[in-house]
Design a protein around this motif. Sequence first.
Motif, short mmCIF file in Angstrom:
data_model
loop_
_atom_site.label_atom_id
_atom_site.label_comp_id
_atom_site.label_asym_id
_atom_site.label_seq_id
_atom_site.Cartn_x
_atom_site.Cartn_y
_atom_site.Cartn_z
N GLY B 296 0.66 -1.13 0.38
CA GLY B 296 0.05 -0.03 0.05
C GLY B 296 0.82 1.18 0.11
O GLY B 296 0.60 2.31 -0.74
N ILE B 297 1.78 1.15 0.97
CA ILE B 297 2.87 2.37 0.87
C ILE B 297 3.44 2.47 -0.39
O ILE B 297 3.35 3.85 -0.80
N ARG B 298 3.88 1.57 -0.90
CA ARG B 298 4.61 1.55 -2.22
C ARG B 298 3.77 2.19 -3.34
O ARG B 298 3.99 3.02 -4.15
N LYS B 299 2.53 1.77 -3.34
CA LYS B 299 1.51 2.22 -4.47
C LYS B 299 1.27 3.67 -4.02
O LYS B 299 1.09 4.26 -5.24
N ALA B 300 1.02 4.06 -2.78
CA ALA B 300 0.60 5.28 -2.79
C ALA B 300 1.91 6.38 -3.19
O ALA B 300 1.30 7.58 -3.42
N LEU B 301 2.82 5.75 -2.90
CA LEU B 301 4.06 6.47 -3.08
C LEU B 301 4.45 6.73 -4.72
O LEU B 301 5.38 7.25 -5.29
N GLY B 302 3.60 5.82 -5.64
CA GLY B 302 3.62 5.98 -7.00
C GLY B 302 4.23 4.90 -7.61
O GLY B 302 4.47 4.72 -8.79
N ALA B 303 4.43 3.44 -6.87
CA ALA B 303 4.58 2.42 -7.48
C ALA B 303 3.42 1.77 -8.65
O ALA B 303 2.26 1.80 -8.24
N LYS B 304 3.92 1.61 -9.67
CA LYS B 304 2.83 1.14 -10.70
C LYS B 304 2.56 -0.43 -10.41
O LYS B 304 3.43 -1.13 -9.72
N ARG B 305 1.54 -0.96 -11.11
CA ARG B 305 1.21 -2.48 -11.04
C ARG B 305 2.63 -3.41 -11.37
O ARG B 305 2.94 -4.18 -10.63
N LYS B 306 3.03 -2.97 -12.24
CA LYS B 306 4.24 -3.89 -12.84
C LYS B 306 5.51 -3.69 -11.91
O LYS B 306 6.19 -4.65 -11.79
N ASN B 307 5.62 -2.58 -11.22
CA ASN B 307 6.76 -2.48 -10.28
C ASN B 307 6.42 -3.27 -9.19
O ASN B 307 7.66 -4.09 -8.71
N ILE B 308 5.41 -3.42 -8.82
CA ILE B 308 5.00 -4.47 -7.56
C ILE B 308 5.18 -5.75 -7.97
O ILE B 308 5.54 -6.52 -7.36
N MET B 309 4.46 -5.91 -9.26
CA MET B 309 4.51 -7.42 -9.83
C MET B 309 6.01 -8.05 -9.94
O MET B 309 6.25 -9.05 -9.56
N TRP B 310 6.77 -7.00 -10.47
CA TRP B 310 8.23 -7.49 -10.61
C TRP B 310 8.87 -7.47 -9.28
O TRP B 310 9.84 -8.67 -9.28
N GLN B 311 8.81 -6.73 -8.29
CA GLN B 311 9.30 -6.76 -7.08
C GLN B 311 9.09 -8.58 -6.33
O GLN B 311 9.98 -9.05 -6.05
N PHE B 312 7.65 -8.75 -6.44
CA PHE B 312 7.44 -10.06 -5.99
C PHE B 312 7.78 -11.26 -6.81
O PHE B 312 8.42 -11.98 -6.20
N LEU B 313 7.95 -11.15 -8.12
CA LEU B 313 8.30 -12.09 -9.06
C LEU B 313 9.47 -12.48 -8.81
O LEU B 313 10.12 -13.53 -8.71
N VAL B 314 10.52 -11.20 -8.86
CA VAL B 314 11.88 -11.48 -8.80
C VAL B 314 12.50 -12.04 -7.31
O VAL B 314 13.20 -12.81 -7.36
N GLU B 315 11.62 -11.85 -6.51
CA GLU B 315 11.87 -12.46 -5.20
C GLU B 315 11.86 -13.97 -5.16
O GLU B 315 12.43 -14.47 -4.82
N SER B 316 10.67 -14.28 -5.76
CA SER B 316 10.34 -15.75 -5.99
C SER B 316 11.40 -16.52 -6.85
O SER B 316 11.98 -17.69 -6.61
N VAL B 317 11.75 -15.86 -7.97
CA VAL B 317 12.59 -16.26 -8.91
C VAL B 317 14.13 -16.29 -8.15
O VAL B 317 14.99 -17.22 -8.22
N PHE B 318 14.34 -15.05 -7.23
CA PHE B 318 15.49 -15.43 -6.63
C PHE B 318 15.65 -16.51 -5.71
O PHE B 318 16.80 -17.04 -5.60
N LEU B 319 14.61 -16.64 -4.97
CA LEU B 319 14.58 -17.91 -4.17
C LEU B 319 14.92 -19.22 -4.94
O LEU B 319 15.67 -19.89 -4.28
N SER B 320 14.20 -19.30 -5.79
CA SER B 320 14.56 -20.54 -6.72
C SER B 320 15.76 -20.76 -7.40
O SER B 320 16.30 -21.76 -7.56
N VAL B 321 16.31 -19.75 -7.91
CA VAL B 321 17.90 -19.60 -8.52
C VAL B 321 18.69 -19.85 -7.29
O VAL B 321 19.52 -20.84 -7.64
#
Lengths: 243, 387
Positions: B296-321
């Motif tokens: 919510g904070i990140r979105k309020a500060l101007g994060a777009k959908r894809k920013n949030i999407m990438w953040q979490f996707l990269v986290e899970s890929v990071f874990l798997s890699v």
Amino acid sequence: MFMLQVKDLGKEYSIGPNKVTALQGINLAVEQGEYIAVMGPSGSGKSTFMNILGCLDRPTQGHYWLAGKDVGARNDDELAIIRNQYIGFIFQSFNLLPRLNALENVALPLIYRGLPAGERIRRAREALEAVGLHERIHHLPSELSGGQQQRVAIARALAGNPLLILADEPTGNLDSRSGAEVMNIFSKLNGEGITIILVTHDEQIARQTKRVIRFKDGIMQSDERTGQPNPLHTQLSGGVVNL
Amino acid sequence: MNFLEVLKMAFAAMRGNKLRSLLTALGIIFGVGAVIAMISIGQGASKDVSDRISSMGSNMIIVSPLRGTRLSLDDARELLDRVPSVTHAMPYVSFSATVKWSNQTHDTSIQGVTEDYTVIRSAGISSGRLFTRDEVSNRELVAVVGQTVIKELFSGKSPLGEKVMIKGKSFLVVGVLAAKGSSMGRDSDDTILIPVTTAQRITGSTQVNSIYLKAASADKAALAVAHITSILNQKFKRENTVRVTSQDELLETINTTARTFTIMLGAIAGISLLVGGIGIMNIMLVSVTERTREIGIRKALGAKRKNIMWQFLVESVFLSVAGGLLGVLFGIGVSRAVSYLAKWTTVISLSAVFISFLFALAVGLFFGVYPAYKAANLDPIVALRHE
């Protein structure tokens, strides 16, 4: 031209089959450099109004112009860009990210603006200096007092050089001394020509602003001016994006 | 917002939750490790068998009787005469027996062979000699012993010129077989060779267990197999009298079997990798819920959908890699340990390492999409209100 204008603004929610009117027929025009307090009991629609002004929510009726552009019916990502470029948020509960230090928290909105790291750090330092926290830039929020955390949040709102600062009960979680500090910063910022709209329950706080708007039952009850807007002293570089 | 920024965020999130990140990655570590270890064991077994078959001799063809067919010494001779693509033919009889020397005894396998043994089976004589053609036709009591027999029966001393007792008959040791080593738990050096004729006399039978032939070349082996089959079918006047297998065919069959086996092992291990992926999804969903306010904070500060999407996707890929990389090390370690402790042959193939790593990455991507999508679509107002 007004910096911000709403016309016949309304918001309805559907809760199941029922429609609930949260806001109705709001008309307001705000000039550059105004300092406004929004007041009203809970459920009066002031939060909904602030959410719409902050482009976190869309009106269901009427129009909202920000810097002359209609922003009432934009998609989520367009609204995100507007929030990022034009609006600085300050929340009652500070809403800093606990794992980031003060500097990183302040620089956070600039990441989403796509600024390079050096520029972000420079601006974040400046903003922290402006709120008198230049000695604590590497502290985590948990290592700061409530007043200091709120000043970090103000710095975060300032770092992006917004057109408009929206503050939702910014002193609500602070002791009176820290609250006074925050209000001093607001006065100073407004003195530099920055437009501030804040929500408060405290008449004392409202008295320090130059215009008080009262809401009740989703309707704007009163709008009284107590001072003149401040002309802009510092040149803001907010309008990077074409709305 | 560039990719480096997203990577930094993902790394910071990992670091902030070390134990949880490790436990989540553990699923992938075990998955990738299991795939690599299983495939290396499977391929090792396959290599072991292939090597063993190759060491049996080159261009070798084996004729084994089926359904009561009786093969004899004459059949071997006839095949050699009539099949031009065959250079050698050797009748073969085997049985096991207790061998005595002095006051020592040893149970071993006795192989009745001919003077062509070394050529057909690609075997060597390390000292002494193999028996001669004459000794074979005269049913002489001569023997050539393997290295294990020397160790067990003669306590390592040279057996040349000694006499050993096999089934009540006294054999003169004339030669020693060169070591071939053991594979898959069978010791190729635990054997004694005697003339096939002598072996037949001992067993009291004119049959042979099988006939070993050597084709002139690998190309001619297939032709020879067809030729041999038709000669024997004609001779016995029925189909399926014998099974004729060339070494290539045998290798082919065993490789196919081993491949199936390896794929099966890999697939079973792959399921654990999939389960690891579900673990990632589970934790990412928890993480999204936990970090609703942050979103919510990140979105309020101007994060777009894809920013949030990438953040979490990269986290899970990071874990798997990260899990994938550790899993590769783990798999190689297990494979090494198995070959060291259980003395199994293991073959770590680069393709297995690559494929399992890429699979881990794909799993992270696949199972990361839904949580990331969920995070990206949160309403900032609701998210900000979340406690």
